[in-house]
Write a protein that holds these residues in place. Structure first.
Motif, PDB file in Angstrom:
ATOM      1  N   LYS A   1       0.850  -1.190   0.000  1.00  8.22           N
ATOM      2  CA  LYS A   1       0.000   0.000   0.000  1.00  8.22           C
ATOM      3  C   LYS A   1       0.884   1.238   0.000  1.00  8.22           C
ATOM      4  CE  LYS A   1      -3.900   2.278   0.285  1.00  8.22           C
ATOM      5  NZ  LYS A   1      -4.852   2.291  -0.853  1.00  8.22           N
ATOM      6  N   VAL A   2       0.731   2.072  -1.041  1.00  2.32           N
ATOM      7  CA  VAL A   2       1.514   3.304  -1.156  1.00  2.32           C
ATOM      8  C   VAL A   2       0.527   4.466  -1.236  1.00  2.32           C
ATOM      9  CG1 VAL A   2       3.227   4.580  -2.498  1.00  2.32           C
ATOM     10  CG2 VAL A   2       3.346   2.082  -2.385  1.00  2.32           C
ATOM     11  N   SER A   3       0.789   5.506  -0.468  1.00  2.00           N
ATOM     12  CA  SER A   3      -0.129   6.638  -0.436  1.00  2.00           C
ATOM     13  C   SER A   3      -0.187   7.340  -1.788  1.00  2.00           C
ATOM     14  CB  SER A   3       0.308   7.642   0.627  1.00  2.00           C
ATOM     15  OG  SER A   3       1.516   8.283   0.243  1.00  2.00           O
ATOM     16  N   LYS A   4      -1.313   7.999  -2.042  1.00  2.00           N
ATOM     17  CA  LYS A   4      -1.463   8.731  -3.297  1.00  2.00           C
ATOM     18  C   LYS A   4      -0.416   9.828  -3.414  1.00  2.00           C
ATOM     19  CE  LYS A   4      -4.867  11.141  -6.171  1.00  2.00           C
ATOM     20  NZ  LYS A   4      -3.936  12.193  -6.581  1.00  2.00           N
TER      21      LYS A   4
ATOM     22  N   PHE B   1       3.697  -1.288 -13.585  1.00  2.00           N
ATOM     23  CA  PHE B   1       4.483  -1.784 -12.457  1.00  2.00           C
ATOM     24  C   PHE B   1       3.666  -1.619 -11.178  1.00  2.00           C
ATOM     25  CE2 PHE B   1       7.484  -0.799 -15.727  1.00  2.00           C
ATOM     26  CZ  PHE B   1       8.552  -1.662 -15.566  1.00  2.00           C
ATOM     27  N   LEU B   2       3.766  -2.599 -10.284  1.00  5.20           N
ATOM     28  CA  LEU B   2       3.055  -2.540  -9.009  1.00  5.20           C
ATOM     29  C   LEU B   2       4.047  -2.476  -7.858  1.00  5.20           C
ATOM     30  CD1 LEU B   2       0.190  -5.136  -9.581  1.00  5.20           C
ATOM     31  CD2 LEU B   2      -0.056  -2.657  -9.316  1.00  5.20           C
ATOM     32  N   PRO B   3       3.680  -1.789  -6.765  1.00  4.25           N
ATOM     33  CA  PRO B   3       4.601  -1.649  -5.632  1.00  4.25           C
ATOM     34  C   PRO B   3       4.667  -2.929  -4.786  1.00  4.25           C
ATOM     35  CG  PRO B   3       2.532  -0.556  -5.145  1.00  4.25           C
ATOM     36  CD  PRO B   3       2.424  -1.028  -6.562  1.00  4.25           C
ATOM     37  N   VAL B   4       5.883  -3.326  -4.468  1.00  6.18           N
ATOM     38  CA  VAL B   4       6.081  -4.413  -3.501  1.00  6.18           C
ATOM     39  C   VAL B   4       6.639  -3.844  -2.195  1.00  6.18           C
ATOM     40  CG1 VAL B   4       6.344  -6.237  -5.211  1.00  6.18           C
ATOM     41  CG2 VAL B   4       8.353  -4.907  -4.537  1.00  6.18           C
ATOM     42  N   GLN B   5       7.132  -2.609  -2.276  1.00 10.66           N
ATOM     43  CA  GLN B   5       7.513  -1.819  -1.106  1.00 10.66           C
ATOM     44  C   GLN B   5       7.171  -0.368  -1.428  1.00 10.66           C
ATOM     45  OE1 GLN B   5      11.259  -2.635   1.020  1.00 10.66           O
ATOM     46  NE2 GLN B   5      11.691  -4.195  -0.543  1.00 10.66           N
TER      47      GLN B   5
ATOM     48  N   PHE C   1       9.098  -1.157  -7.166  1.00  9.83           N
ATOM     49  CA  PHE C   1       8.017  -1.616  -8.032  1.00  9.83           C
ATOM     50  C   PHE C   1       8.546  -2.724  -8.940  1.00  9.83           C
ATOM     51  CE2 PHE C   1       6.899   2.512  -6.599  1.00  9.83           C
ATOM     52  CZ  PHE C   1       5.514   2.642  -6.669  1.00  9.83           C
ATOM     53  N   VAL C   2       7.666  -3.643  -9.300  1.00  9.17           N
ATOM     54  CA  VAL C   2       8.060  -4.727 -10.207  1.00  9.17           C
ATOM     55  C   VAL C   2       7.082  -4.771 -11.372  1.00  9.17           C
ATOM     56  CG1 VAL C   2       9.151  -6.102  -8.409  1.00  9.17           C
ATOM     57  CG2 VAL C   2       6.740  -6.465  -8.948  1.00  9.17           C
ATOM     58  N   ALA C   3       7.569  -5.275 -12.507  1.00  4.86           N
ATOM     59  CA  ALA C   3       6.741  -5.375 -13.708  1.00  4.86           C
ATOM     60  C   ALA C   3       5.566  -6.309 -13.457  1.00  4.86           C
ATOM     61  CB  ALA C   3       7.579  -5.865 -14.878  1.00  4.86           C
ATOM     62  N   VAL C   4       4.424  -5.955 -14.001  1.00  5.22           N
ATOM     63  CA  VAL C   4       3.199  -6.727 -13.791  1.00  5.22           C
ATOM     64  C   VAL C   4       3.155  -7.948 -14.693  1.00  5.22           C
ATOM     65  CG1 VAL C   4       0.686  -6.652 -13.993  1.00  5.22           C
ATOM     66  CG2 VAL C   4       1.920  -4.695 -13.039  1.00  5.22           C
ATOM     67  N   GLN C   5       3.549  -7.793 -15.932  1.00  2.00           N
ATOM     68  CA  GLN C   5       3.345  -8.837 -16.921  1.00  2.00           C
ATOM     69  C   GLN C   5       4.240 -10.037 -16.686  1.00  2.00           C
ATOM     70  OE1 GLN C   5       4.072  -6.346 -20.329  1.00  2.00           O
ATOM     71  NE2 GLN C   5       1.889  -6.116 -20.751  1.00  2.00           N
ATOM     72  N   SER C   6       3.673 -11.215 -16.899  1.00  4.04           N
ATOM     73  CA  SER C   6       4.420 -12.459 -16.774  1.00  4.04           C
ATOM     74  C   SER C   6       5.562 -12.485 -17.784  1.00  4.04           C
ATOM     75  CB  SER C   6       3.488 -13.642 -17.007  1.00  4.04           C
ATOM     76  OG  SER C   6       4.190 -14.858 -16.934  1.00  4.04           O
ATOM     77  N   GLY C   7       6.721 -12.974 -17.352  1.00  5.80           N
ATOM     78  CA  GLY C   7       7.879 -13.039 -18.239  1.00  5.80           C
ATOM     79  C   GLY C   7       8.733 -11.791 -18.239  1.00  5.80           C
TER      80      GLY C   7
ATOM     81  N   ILE D   1      12.055  -1.626 -10.417  1.00  8.64           N
ATOM     82  CA  ILE D   1      12.354  -0.196 -10.299  1.00  8.64           C
ATOM     83  C   ILE D   1      12.497   0.165  -8.832  1.00  8.64           C
ATOM     84  CG2 ILE D   1      11.525   2.145 -10.772  1.00  8.64           C
ATOM     85  CD1 ILE D   1       9.769   0.978 -12.952  1.00  8.64           C
ATOM     86  N   GLN D   2      13.491   0.994  -8.524  1.00 15.28           N
ATOM     87  CA  GLN D   2      13.675   1.455  -7.148  1.00 15.28           C
ATOM     88  C   GLN D   2      13.922   2.962  -7.148  1.00 15.28           C
ATOM     89  OE1 GLN D   2      16.553  -0.831  -4.931  1.00 15.28           O
ATOM     90  NE2 GLN D   2      15.364  -0.541  -3.076  1.00 15.28           N
ATOM     91  N   PHE D   3      13.297   3.656  -6.195  1.00 19.34           N
ATOM     92  CA  PHE D   3      13.436   5.106  -6.075  1.00 19.34           C
ATOM     93  C   PHE D   3      14.241   5.443  -4.827  1.00 19.34           C
ATOM     94  CE2 PHE D   3       9.605   4.445  -8.533  1.00 19.34           C
ATOM     95  CZ  PHE D   3       9.713   5.392  -9.530  1.00 19.34           C
ATOM     96  N   GLU D   4      15.096   6.465  -4.951  1.00 12.87           N
ATOM     97  CA  GLU D   4      15.888   6.920  -3.806  1.00 12.87           C
ATOM     98  C   GLU D   4      16.395   8.330  -4.068  1.00 12.87           C
ATOM     99  OE1 GLU D   4      19.689   5.523  -1.009  1.00 12.87           O
ATOM    100  OE2 GLU D   4      19.253   4.500  -2.895  1.00 12.87           O
ATOM    101  N   ASN D   5      16.028   9.274  -3.190  1.00 15.33           N
ATOM    102  CA  ASN D   5      16.540  10.649  -3.241  1.00 15.33           C
ATOM    103  C   ASN D   5      16.420  11.285  -4.628  1.00 15.33           C
ATOM    104  OD1 ASN D   5      17.306  10.447  -0.512  1.00 15.33           O
ATOM    105  ND2 ASN D   5      19.294   9.549  -1.084  1.00 15.33           N
TER     106      ASN D   5
END
Length: 540
Positions: free
Chosen positions: A369-372, A407-411, A415-421, A426-430
């Protein structure tokens, strides 16, 4: 005369043959339905074949080989398979390596004269994996003034590559698809064997593999019977597409689906004496930083629906091709077509779904769950200074999009790609975004907003810039609010500023970066995808 197309296409259906040994009637019909649109009147098409084990389970041709003369494609029609050719050049090198006539770990300067010192840093293995750092010929030729309908040959490459003084990147540090390297393989084969690349491939690869309808074409205007003509699809219909790329090593092999299946079968049931070669072809090596690179020796080695796949696509003129083999399932797919919008790679994946009764359903992810507010903070444009790449990020609910890819958030910040295969992460920082692709090194992007060009800054950019490496010049102009680069063969190329001292244009001048000394512009680096930082000095 108006009735002729209807009668003709009735004959097409009779002429095209098909074989079904292991497919169910439903599977066969589903595969056939993927290509029925190609049988519309006055429509080019292609040939499709599938092998499972020793059985040819699907083989059919669709549409026209020649729209001008209403000649249908057949299962024996030859097509230019473009970059599918690369794996055969690689196989030719592998044969020489296994015979002890060369080593893939030798540097290319042992075989190719006239290169800058970087020739002693690039190995044949780097070339095979597309990790050499060499500038790719089409991007170079475009900057040098070649247009799309200009012929180009191996001799043209040899002449222009001898003037190159730098690479795109350190050999082995990055994957970048490069036709130049595979054209070098043809040079190396000729140097080692003393015979032409065309003859070597015929005598040492095609004939031993039983590929009797396959050949390498060094002349784009050559005439050989039973070849399809290629077409581009436009909003007004089809136009003739000439393959002006008259070179060998990286492309221009002509073949049939039958010959391709004979070849692909060796990945799971090799002919006597060929096992070591086809095992070597699948060799994967990491990049210098340990990142995974899925490109082996002229083929991609990855997984689809959890199944190992060896594959490659090709594109030249209006020809499109795709081959894929699933060694563990003993299944091969060959698609060769003669029109640009055929979607050969997508069709291959659709066939795979039908064969293995798989679906492209999304992954079973545990979504965080990530805030808007947090999601909104990620939106915007991101830029990578090293690769001259940009990505636009948007959001929709709990989904982040890079272009159309979800991409959906896992933290909170991952975020990780939604589609199979697709295993991209993706990671965000500063304020930075790092993309970890399924293959290739991580890419680091910084968020930015484009800066408006001022008249004063535009005037600083004005001037003429010359590159000795491609012996050509571009001039930058700012006149009555119009800002553009000019080349004698390309004409005006509109420019806009992305940020100070970084301009964006259109191919072949995608990006221009300025070098300053004591505040004054001394020159520019031009990049356009497969050429990075080609130097142009400012002339007086």
């Amino acid at each position: 005369m108006k009735l002729f197309p209807k009668v003709f296409f009735g004959l097409v259906f009779i002429f095209c043959t098909s074989i079904s040994a292991q497919l169910s009637e439903e599977q066969w019909a589903k595969i056939d339905s993927l290509f029925l649109q190609w049988n519309k009147p006055n429509h080019p098409g292609g040939a499709i074949a599938i092998m499972q084990g020793n059985d040819l389970v699907f083989s059919k041709a669709y549409g026209l080989a020649s729209m001008e003369y209403l000649v249908p494609n057949t299962i024996g029609t030859r097509f230019n398979v473009a970059s599918v050719s690369k794996q055969f050049s690689a196989l030719g090198i592998v044969k020489l390596h296994l015979a002890g006539k060369l080593s893939i770990d030798e540097t290319v300067d042992n075989y190719i004269d006239g290169l800058a010192p970087f020739g002693s840093e690039i190995t044949i293995r780097h070339i095979l994996h597309h990790t050499s750092g060499l500038r790719s010929l089409h991007a170079l030729f475009g900057l040098a003034g070649w247009r799309g309908d200009d012929a180009r040959t191996n001799a043209d490459l040899d002449r222009i590559i001898a003037k190159q003084s730098e690479l795109n990147f350190e050999p082995g540090s990055e994957y970048m698809y490069c036709n130049t390297g595979y054209m070098f393989l043809a040079n190396i084969i000729e140097e080692v064997t003393g015979i032409s690349f065309v003859d070597y491939m015929k005598e040492e690869v095609f004939i031993p593999l039983g590929m009797n309808d396959t050949y390498v074409e060094p002349d784009y205007d050559g005439i050989v019977p039973n070849n399809a003509t290629s077409y581009n699809q436009t909003s007004d219909g089809f136009v003739r597409s000439v393959e002006y790329w008259g070179y060998v090593g990286s492309g221009n092999m002509h073949t049939t689906t039958d010959d391709l299946l004979k070849y692909l079968k060796n990945y799971y049931d090799p002919l006597p004496g060929w096992k070591a070669a086809f095992d070597t072809m699948q060799t994967l090596d990491p990049l210098n930083d340990g990142s995974f690179n899925k490109y082996a020796f002229g083929v991609n080695v990855d997984k689809l629906f959890g199944k190992k796949r060896v594959s490659h696509g090709g594109s030249i003129g209006g020809f499109r091709a795709n081959v894929a083999v699933f060694p563990n399932e003993k299944t091969s797919i060959a698609i060769i077509t003669n029109f640009s919008s055929s979607g050969a790679g997508r069709k291959s994946n659709q066939i795979t779904e039908i064969l293995f009764e798989e679906t492209t359903s999304n992954k079973d992810l545990k979504v965080a769950k990530v805030s808007k507010k947090k999601m909104d903070s990620y939106t915007g444009m991101y830029w990578d200074d090293e690769t001259y790449s940009q990505r636009m990020l948007t959001t929709g609910g709990d989904t982040l999009y890079i272009g159309r890819n979800p991409f959906l958030p896992v933290q909170d910040d991952e975020f990780v790609a939604v589609q199979s295969g697709n295993d991209t992460r993706i990671q965000f920082e500063n304020g930075t975004m790092t993309i970890y692709p399924e293959s290739g090194k991580p890419m680091v992007f910084s968020k930015f907003e484009e800066e408006e060009l001022t008249k004063a800054l535009a005037q600083e950019y004005v001037g003429t810039y010359f590159s000795p490496e491609i012996e050509t010049a571009y001039s930058i102009h700012y006149e009555e609010g119009e800002f553009y680069a000019h080349h004698i063969r390309h004409g005006k190329i509109p420019l806009k500023q992305k940020k100070k001292d970084l301009l964006e244009g259109k191919h072949p001048v995608s990006y221009i970066k300025f070098k300053r000394e004591n505040g004054k512009t001394k020159g520019i680096w031009i990049s356009n995808g497969r050429v990075r930082n080609l130097w142009f000095s400012k002339t007086e």
